[in-house]
Design a protein around this motif. Structure first.
Motif, PDB file in Angstrom:
ATOM      1  N   ARG A  69      -5.880  18.589   1.020  1.00 26.36           N
ATOM      2  CA  ARG A  69      -6.481  17.315   1.413  1.00 26.36           C
ATOM      3  C   ARG A  69      -6.564  16.312   0.259  1.00 26.36           C
ATOM      4  NH1 ARG A  69      -7.459  21.103   4.732  1.00 26.36           N
ATOM      5  NH2 ARG A  69      -8.219  20.844   6.867  1.00 26.36           N
ATOM      6  N   GLU A  70      -6.092  16.694  -0.922  1.00 22.39           N
ATOM      7  CA  GLU A  70      -6.122  15.770  -2.048  1.00 22.39           C
ATOM      8  C   GLU A  70      -5.105  14.639  -1.851  1.00 22.39           C
ATOM      9  OE1 GLU A  70      -7.745  15.123  -5.041  1.00 22.39           O
ATOM     10  OE2 GLU A  70      -9.254  16.352  -4.061  1.00 22.39           O
ATOM     11  N   VAL A 125      -8.810  12.461  -8.607  1.00 23.41           N
ATOM     12  CA  VAL A 125      -9.291  13.699  -7.992  1.00 23.41           C
ATOM     13  C   VAL A 125     -10.338  13.319  -6.956  1.00 23.41           C
ATOM     14  CG1 VAL A 125     -10.360  15.938  -8.375  1.00 23.41           C
ATOM     15  CG2 VAL A 125      -8.863  14.948 -10.132  1.00 23.41           C
ATOM     16  N   ALA A 126     -10.035  13.503  -5.683  1.00 26.37           N
ATOM     17  CA  ALA A 126     -10.970  13.108  -4.626  1.00 26.37           C
ATOM     18  C   ALA A 126     -12.108  14.108  -4.489  1.00 26.37           C
ATOM     19  CB  ALA A 126     -10.234  12.973  -3.297  1.00 26.37           C
ATOM     20  N   ASP A 127     -11.816  15.402  -4.608  1.00 25.27           N
ATOM     21  CA  ASP A 127     -12.829  16.464  -4.505  1.00 25.27           C
ATOM     22  C   ASP A 127     -13.053  17.031  -5.903  1.00 25.27           C
ATOM     23  OD1 ASP A 127     -14.337  18.751  -4.089  1.00 25.27           O
ATOM     24  OD2 ASP A 127     -13.288  19.303  -2.238  1.00 25.27           O
ATOM     25  N   LEU A 128     -14.139  16.600  -6.525  1.00 29.04           N
ATOM     26  CA  LEU A 128     -14.348  16.953  -7.927  1.00 29.04           C
ATOM     27  C   LEU A 128     -14.693  18.420  -8.144  1.00 29.04           C
ATOM     28  CD1 LEU A 128     -16.124  13.716  -9.195  1.00 29.04           C
ATOM     29  CD2 LEU A 128     -13.854  14.536  -9.782  1.00 29.04           C
ATOM     30  N   SER A 129     -14.960  19.154  -7.073  1.00 29.14           N
ATOM     31  CA  SER A 129     -15.142  20.597  -7.249  1.00 29.14           C
ATOM     32  C   SER A 129     -13.828  21.238  -7.709  1.00 29.14           C
ATOM     33  CB  SER A 129     -15.632  21.241  -5.958  1.00 29.14           C
ATOM     34  OG  SER A 129     -14.643  21.201  -4.938  1.00 29.14           O
ATOM     35  N   LEU A 130     -12.690  20.665  -7.330  1.00 31.70           N
ATOM     36  CA  LEU A 130     -11.404  21.169  -7.805  1.00 31.70           C
ATOM     37  C   LEU A 130     -11.264  20.974  -9.305  1.00 31.70           C
ATOM     38  CD1 LEU A 130      -9.019  19.916  -4.973  1.00 31.70           C
ATOM     39  CD2 LEU A 130      -9.673  22.285  -5.446  1.00 31.70           C
ATOM     40  N   ALA A 131     -11.729  19.832  -9.805  1.00 37.72           N
ATOM     41  CA  ALA A 131     -11.709  19.605 -11.255  1.00 37.72           C
ATOM     42  C   ALA A 131     -12.573  20.635 -11.964  1.00 37.72           C
ATOM     43  CB  ALA A 131     -12.199  18.188 -11.559  1.00 37.72           C
ATOM     44  N   GLN A 132     -13.707  20.958 -11.366  1.00 36.65           N
ATOM     45  CA  GLN A 132     -14.606  21.935 -11.986  1.00 36.65           C
ATOM     46  C   GLN A 132     -14.015  23.344 -11.964  1.00 36.65           C
ATOM     47  OE1 GLN A 132     -17.691  20.565  -9.393  1.00 36.65           O
ATOM     48  NE2 GLN A 132     -18.895  19.654 -11.065  1.00 36.65           N
ATOM     49  N   VAL A 133     -13.300  23.708 -10.889  1.00 36.82           N
ATOM     50  CA  VAL A 133     -12.606  25.005 -10.853  1.00 36.82           C
ATOM     51  C   VAL A 133     -11.532  25.042 -11.938  1.00 36.82           C
ATOM     52  CG1 VAL A 133     -11.106  26.509  -9.484  1.00 36.82           C
ATOM     53  CG2 VAL A 133     -13.052  25.377  -8.396  1.00 36.82           C
ATOM     54  N   ILE A 165      -8.313   5.625  -8.927  1.00 33.09           N
ATOM     55  CA  ILE A 165      -8.368   5.582  -7.461  1.00 33.09           C
ATOM     56  C   ILE A 165      -7.687   6.830  -6.922  1.00 33.09           C
ATOM     57  CG2 ILE A 165      -7.680   4.308  -5.395  1.00 33.09           C
ATOM     58  CD1 ILE A 165      -7.581   1.776  -7.203  1.00 33.09           C
ATOM     59  N   SER A 166      -8.380   7.566  -6.061  1.00 32.99           N
ATOM     60  CA  SER A 166      -7.786   8.789  -5.523  1.00 32.99           C
ATOM     61  C   SER A 166      -6.678   8.485  -4.525  1.00 32.99           C
ATOM     62  CB  SER A 166      -8.857   9.661  -4.857  1.00 32.99           C
ATOM     63  OG  SER A 166      -9.312   9.089  -3.638  1.00 32.99           O
ATOM     64  N   GLY A 167      -6.762   7.340  -3.858  1.00 38.67           N
ATOM     65  CA  GLY A 167      -5.739   6.983  -2.871  1.00 38.67           C
ATOM     66  C   GLY A 167      -5.991   7.594  -1.509  1.00 38.67           C
ATOM     67  N   LYS A 168      -7.253   7.776  -1.158  1.00 35.52           N
ATOM     68  CA  LYS A 168      -7.599   8.373   0.126  1.00 35.52           C
ATOM     69  C   LYS A 168      -7.038   7.538   1.272  1.00 35.52           C
ATOM     70  CE  LYS A 168     -11.603  10.890   1.872  1.00 35.52           C
ATOM     71  NZ  LYS A 168     -13.032  11.179   1.665  1.00 35.52           N
ATOM     72  N   LYS A 196      -0.586  11.899 -12.733  1.00 31.62           N
ATOM     73  CA  LYS A 196      -0.486  11.592 -11.298  1.00 31.62           C
ATOM     74  C   LYS A 196      -0.364  10.090 -11.063  1.00 31.62           C
ATOM     75  CE  LYS A 196      -4.221  14.260 -10.845  1.00 31.62           C
ATOM     76  NZ  LYS A 196      -4.145  15.174 -11.998  1.00 31.62           N
ATOM     77  N   GLN A 197       0.573   9.462 -11.760  1.00 27.53           N
ATOM     78  CA  GLN A 197       0.743   8.014 -11.692  1.00 27.53           C
ATOM     79  C   GLN A 197       1.268   7.550 -10.343  1.00 27.53           C
ATOM     80  OE1 GLN A 197       0.858   5.899 -14.799  1.00 27.53           O
ATOM     81  NE2 GLN A 197       1.805   4.078 -14.001  1.00 27.53           N
ATOM     82  N   GLN A 198       2.067   8.393  -9.689  1.00 28.79           N
ATOM     83  CA  GLN A 198       2.677   7.992  -8.426  1.00 28.79           C
ATOM     84  C   GLN A 198       2.177   8.879  -7.296  1.00 28.79           C
ATOM     85  OE1 GLN A 198       6.701   8.338 -10.065  1.00 28.79           O
ATOM     86  NE2 GLN A 198       6.992   6.178  -9.622  1.00 28.79           N
ATOM     87  N   ALA A 199       2.118   8.312  -6.103  1.00 32.01           N
ATOM     88  CA  ALA A 199       1.563   9.021  -4.949  1.00 32.01           C
ATOM     89  C   ALA A 199       2.373  10.278  -4.643  1.00 32.01           C
ATOM     90  CB  ALA A 199       1.556   8.096  -3.726  1.00 32.01           C
ATOM     91  N   GLY A 200       1.675  11.397  -4.456  1.00 35.91           N
ATOM     92  CA  GLY A 200       2.313  12.637  -4.056  1.00 35.91           C
ATOM     93  C   GLY A 200       3.157  13.287  -5.120  1.00 35.91           C
ATOM     94  N   ARG A 201       2.966  12.924  -6.372  1.00 30.97           N
ATOM     95  CA  ARG A 201       3.851  13.402  -7.439  1.00 30.97           C
ATOM     96  C   ARG A 201       3.058  13.656  -8.713  1.00 30.97           C
ATOM     97  NH1 ARG A 201       9.159   9.981  -9.486  1.00 30.97           N
ATOM     98  NH2 ARG A 201       9.621  11.167 -11.359  1.00 30.97           N
ATOM     99  N   GLY A 202       3.416  14.734  -9.423  1.00 32.18           N
ATOM    100  CA  GLY A 202       2.803  15.035 -10.712  1.00 32.18           C
ATOM    101  C   GLY A 202       3.873  15.297 -11.754  1.00 32.18           C
ATOM    102  N   SER A 203       3.788  14.617 -12.902  1.00 25.60           N
ATOM    103  CA  SER A 203       4.806  14.729 -13.944  1.00 25.60           C
ATOM    104  C   SER A 203       4.215  15.382 -15.191  1.00 25.60           C
ATOM    105  CB  SER A 203       5.353  13.346 -14.305  1.00 25.60           C
ATOM    106  OG  SER A 203       5.947  12.734 -13.185  1.00 25.60           O
ATOM    107  N   ILE A 204       4.945  16.356 -15.722  1.00 24.88           N
ATOM    108  CA  ILE A 204       4.564  17.017 -16.972  1.00 24.88           C
ATOM    109  C   ILE A 204       5.829  17.146 -17.811  1.00 24.88           C
ATOM    110  CG2 ILE A 204       3.659  19.123 -18.034  1.00 24.88           C
ATOM    111  CD1 ILE A 204       2.049  19.627 -15.509  1.00 24.88           C
TER     112      ILE A 204
END
Length: 953
Positions: A945-946, A669-677, A564-567, A855-863
């Motif tokens: 806008r993601e 990923v809400a806009d899959l063109s970003l995934a493709q980039v 779920i993108s969480g739009k 991207k398990q949590q909203a607004g956050r990315g863990s590596i």
């Protein structure tokens, strides 16, 4: 047909216990079909007086004007382009249209499923659920009062439920009682011996009125016939309520049953489960979150299709259904299992079968459920029984499995005991209670549930992790086993038993209990069996899930991964009441050694709001896959294939390769063109942005962080201690004091407000620990030198809050040790580290950081550290001396300028300056790409806008 009306609907569908449904049909353009359909709402049937609350408008294709008779019947039967819209409401004036605009496109099978959904309108379910919540809450309050005046009674009720006293236990007891009251009303005056069972209304009119003794008498009559899962435990609870306290309780439950039966909703399969989970309090350690009915419909719809049964048989052949084996080894209140059963029954009936005739066999062996909560197992059996409440069955495979230390000193792990097919470990319990129609029976679970014997496993397992980092769990030796107030020693014994059973498997302590349940599901499935799970979102990208992903990629074909993108701030989970991101995994177990290199990834805007949308979404996903026309990750920046509910886009679908190692990344990923980039950057090593052609894509050098540099230590290796209290990290960490010059500076934590620039200095310092012995001191001194040797200028933001923080990497002018929030990265020179920090904070660098993160949590990315080693970045070691010098000049001129948080990247003038100057002077991009409203500007707008970057902002 309709009361006080001469109008005749085209089709009227009626069935006991559910609302009547009208179908109006017209050949396209069908100018009046919607008006006709809505006009039926609120009408009453002449014979029964029942109100029509749902109607369906169907637009038939133009070609059907040419046919009649049998030819028309065949055309309709074969068509897959019927257009449908559902209307619900008590009158045309308040009608709700599903979808709001546009049409559902499908076949007669889809229309049949739509009719069944329409027979239980969503607003009626919500109203009934609220009624039941209210009634159960009142009953639980009365039981709480009983606990004060009659503590012995509540103690015995707790023993029956095998739980300690508390709000949860009282609510369980109240729900079980309410369930029995409702079922009594459904069974009263039924066939055979049920004819003598009185309704609640009849009891009210008797000499004694509606009393505890009168209700118990009726329940004993019912138990002589059947329905043990529902009425035996309810009888035992009600018997323990003192007579003086029972009158108000019985009267209140009777009123609740009356209100729920007003709309004849006994076949609304999930009411009891919805309430039960809504009232559960002890989620802190069980982590058994309730799968919503809509999510269950989506998962069951992805797993069970009309093409063939889960075992590959025919839906019309009852023998093919009798041999099915479908399991949920963490069944909770039975939402998933009952939804799967409902779908199986629907397809069998559509194919001409009789689902009622199959019910005894399905209950006996086809539907297997396990839970550590006895009350949950009883409610699961109740839900499944409720599909055909008047049909007797003698056996059941719903198991209340042992958990914790048993009376003989042995340790039981609930369903996880089933990992061992032989039960060779003496400490494990080898029996479970089967909740049968006429009583409980002891079963040797390994004999009943052997490996490689199931056609489908559908499950939402607990997610609790073995480690106790979460704040609420501090001081708990092993949160995974801390349910039901188990002691520390009990938790340790359970942990050791689990380690024995999972040794050499894909399970990982940091992935948690769900990774163990994945192994259990895999072992129980036949080759060709269907795996269908709700899992933590971290399965897709989390480091600890690497072996689980390898298991799925190597052992399962036709994988479908849904997130779920969480739009618009939508929930990220498929379960209720959890902020944790989740995903759905569906696949078919394949022959050993057959690796599968691709999967279908689905990203929904939000969790399906109601079961109809869940089922339709699943059907459309299968249609898109079957058409073999999905957009692919490798296609270039054109986006994905849309998922529609009428005119509304509800999500996107993409076919993508599965990496040989590392995360799968294609989630949220809400806009899959970003995934493709991102794919073009990482795999093809070129910048191919939206709106530019493939021939205009610009090659750039890309390498992993581990290939060009050295990642510093995990924070526990800086200041941690071993499990026995020994030295793991050599430092004690303290904040830097004003006007001090720390010997061992450490970049330890986050302060978003002071991290707006590319450069800032250490916030903490390390003080070498004092050893207790000369030998220990020698070890500490060696570790101090080792950790200090990793100090760097460049540091990586490992838990990046995109919606509050500005920098993905930063630069300290003084060499600094990395800490909990920032991992150090050493490159060949200070100049290279400056260039890497610059790239990491450009839009391209941030895109890669976001793409690679969990991207398990909203607004956050863990590596984490391991994942950082393989994260792709610009290979700054290949930059020419001239371009590296340009990077240093750029860094020195911009490093003190304030950057906005990443979610405001499209409005950030400093980020735009950084992008343009770095792309131009360091990467050599054409100025056309950097122009206002050009491709790089568009990239920034897309990122801003993601939903996974914005969070709830």
């Amino acid at each position: 047909m309709l009361k006080d009306s001469h109008a005749t609907p085209d089709v009227l569908v009626t069935e006991a216990y559910v609302s009547p449904v009208v179908i109006e049909t017209e050949v396209s353009p069908a100018a009046t079909v919607e008006k006709d359909a809505t006009s039926r709402l609120g009408e009453r049937l002449r014979d029964t007086g029942r109100v029509i609350l749902s109607s369906i408008a169907v637009r038939l294709p133009q070609r059907m004007r040419k046919h009649a008779g049998m030819r028309l019947q065949k055309e309709v039967s074969d068509a897959d382009d019927l257009e449908m819209a559902l209307y619900t409401g008590s009158s045309p004036a308040v009608a709700t249209r599903w979808p709001h605009s546009g049409w559902i496109v499908g076949s007669v099978v889809d229309l049949s499923l739509l009719v069944q959904s329409a027979s239980v309108p969503p607003d009626i379910i919500d109203k009934a659920a609220n009624e039941l919540v209210s009634g159960v809450s009142e009953a639980a309050g009365l039981i709480a009062e009983t606990a004060k005046s009659h503590p012995g009674a509540i103690h015995k009720i707790c023993e029956e439920l095998r739980q300690e006293d508390g709000d949860q236990t009282r609510r369980m007891a109240a729900t079980i009682l309410a369930n029995a009251f409702i079922f009594q009303e459904s069974l009263a005056g039924g066939p055979g011996d049920l004819a003598d069972v009185c309704s609640l209304e009849q009891l009210k009119g008797s000499n004694d009125g509606l009393s505890k003794s009168g209700v118990l008498e009726q329940w004993r009559k019912i138990l002589k016939v059947n329905y043990w899962p529902i009425f035996d435990i309810a009888r035992r609870i009600l018997e323990l309520i003192p007579a003086i306290e029972s009158k108000e309780l019985v009267a209140g439950l009777g009123r609740t049953a009356d209100r729920l039966l007003e709309n004849r909703l006994m076949r609304s399969h999930d009411l009891t489960g919805a309430v039960f989970q809504r009232l559960i309090a002890d989620r802190k350690f069980i982590a058994a979150y309730y799968t919503t009915p809509a999510s269950a419909a989506l998962l069951a719809g992805l797993a069970i299709t009309f093409q063939a049964t889960p075992a590959g048989g025919s839906w019309s052949n009852s023998d093919d259904l009798r041999i099915l084996r479908i399991a949920d080894f963490a069944c909770g209140t039975g939402t998933l299992l009952s939804t799967a059963y409902q779908r199986i029954s629907q397809f069998h009936e559509i194919a001409g079968g009789d689902a009622e005739a199959l019910h005894p066999q399905m209950m006996a062996s086809a539907l297997v459920g396990c839970d550590v909560l006895p009350a949950a197992a009883h409610l699961t059996a109740s839900m499944l029984s409720g599909a055909h409440p008047t049909i007797k069955y003698e056996q059941s495979s719903i198991l209340a499995v042992a958990y914790g230390q048993q009376e003989d000193g042995s340790i039981a792990l609930g369903s996880l005991d089933l990992l061992d097919p032989q039960g060779t470990f003496e400490i494990l319990s080898i029996t479970a209670r089967a909740v049968q129609a006429l009583g409980e029976a002891e079963k040797e679970t390994w004999r009943a549930l052997p490996h490689a014997s199931f056609d489908m496993v559908i499950m939402n397992p607990p997610f609790t992790r073995a480690t106790g980092h979460e704040g609420k769990k501090v001081g708990i030796p092993n949160p995974m086993f801390a349910a039901f107030s188990s002691s520390g020693e009990e938790q340790r014994l359970m942990s050791r038993a689990t380690q024995r059973l999972t040794k050499g498997t894909s399970a990982h302590g940091n992935a948690g209990e769900a990774s163990i349940f994945l192994i259990l599901a895999h072992r129980k499935l036949k080759v060709g069996g269907i795996l269908s799970l709700v899992m933590p979102l971290s399965l897709i990208s989390g480091e600890a899930w690497e072996n689980s992903r390898e298991l799925l990629a190597s052992k399962y074909r036709d994988l479908i991964v849904v997130s779920i993108s969480g739009k618009n701030g939508a929930q990220l989970s498929f379960s209720a009441d959890t902020e944790m991101g989740e995903c759905l995994i569906v696949g078919t177990r394949s022959e050993n050694g057959a690796a599968h290199t691709r999967a279908t990834f689905v990203i929904l805007n939000e969790r399906p709001a109601f079961p109809l949308l869940g089922a339709i979404t699943a059907d459309q996903i299968h249609r898109l896959i079957a058409a073999r026309n999905l957009r692919c990750l490798e296609d270039g920046p054109v986006g994905g294939t849309s998922l529609n509910f009428g005119d509304e886009i509800v999500g996107w679908v993409m076919d993508a390769p599965l990496p040989l190692e590392g995360g799968w990344h294609l989630s949220r990923v809400a806009d899959l063109s970003l995934a493709q980039v991102a794919f073009q950057l990482t795999e093809e090593k070129r910048v191919w942005l939206p709106t530019i052609s493939k021939s205009e894509a610009i090659p750039i050098p890309i390498a992993s962080v581990g290939e060009i540099g050295t990642v510093g230590p995990y924070h526990a290796d800086v200041n941690g201690r071993t499990s026995s209290g020994g030295v793991r990290g050599p430092f004690d960490i303290s904040p830097v004091k004003p006007d001090s010059a720390p010997t061992y500076p450490v970049l330890w934590s986050h302060d978003a407000g002071s991290e707006r620039t590319l450069t800032f200095e250490a916030d903490h310092e390390g003080f070498p620990r004092r050893g207790g012995t000369p030998g220990e001191q020698e070890i500490i001194d060696s570790k101090v030198a080792s950790v200090w040797g990793t100090a760097s200028h460049c540091h990586f933001n490992r838990d990046f809050r995109f919606n509050s923080q500005s920098t993905g990497m930063q630069f300290c002018y003084t060499k600094t040790i990395g800490g909990r929030a920032w991992l150090s990265i050493q490159l060949g020179s200070e100049e290279q580290e400056k260039a890497l920090v610059l790239f990491a904070n450009t839009s391209l660098g941030l895109l890669l950081h976001w793409w690679y993160a969990n991207k398990q949590q909203a607004g956050r990315g863990s590596i984490g550290k391991s994942a950082l080693q393989t994260m792709p970045v610009l290979d700054v070691t290949t930059l020419s001396c001239e371009r590296l010098e340009h990077a240093v000049i750029l860094f020195d001129s911009i490093c003190k300028k304030q950057l906005l948080p990443v979610h405001e990247i499209d409005q950030d003038p400093v980020r735009r300056e950084l992008d343009n100057r770095f792309a131009g002077s360091v990467l050599g991009f054409d100025e056309q790409l950097l122009a206002p409203d050009g491709p790089l500007d568009l990239l920034r707008r897309k990122l801003s806008r993601e939903p996974s970057i914005r969070g709830h902002k």
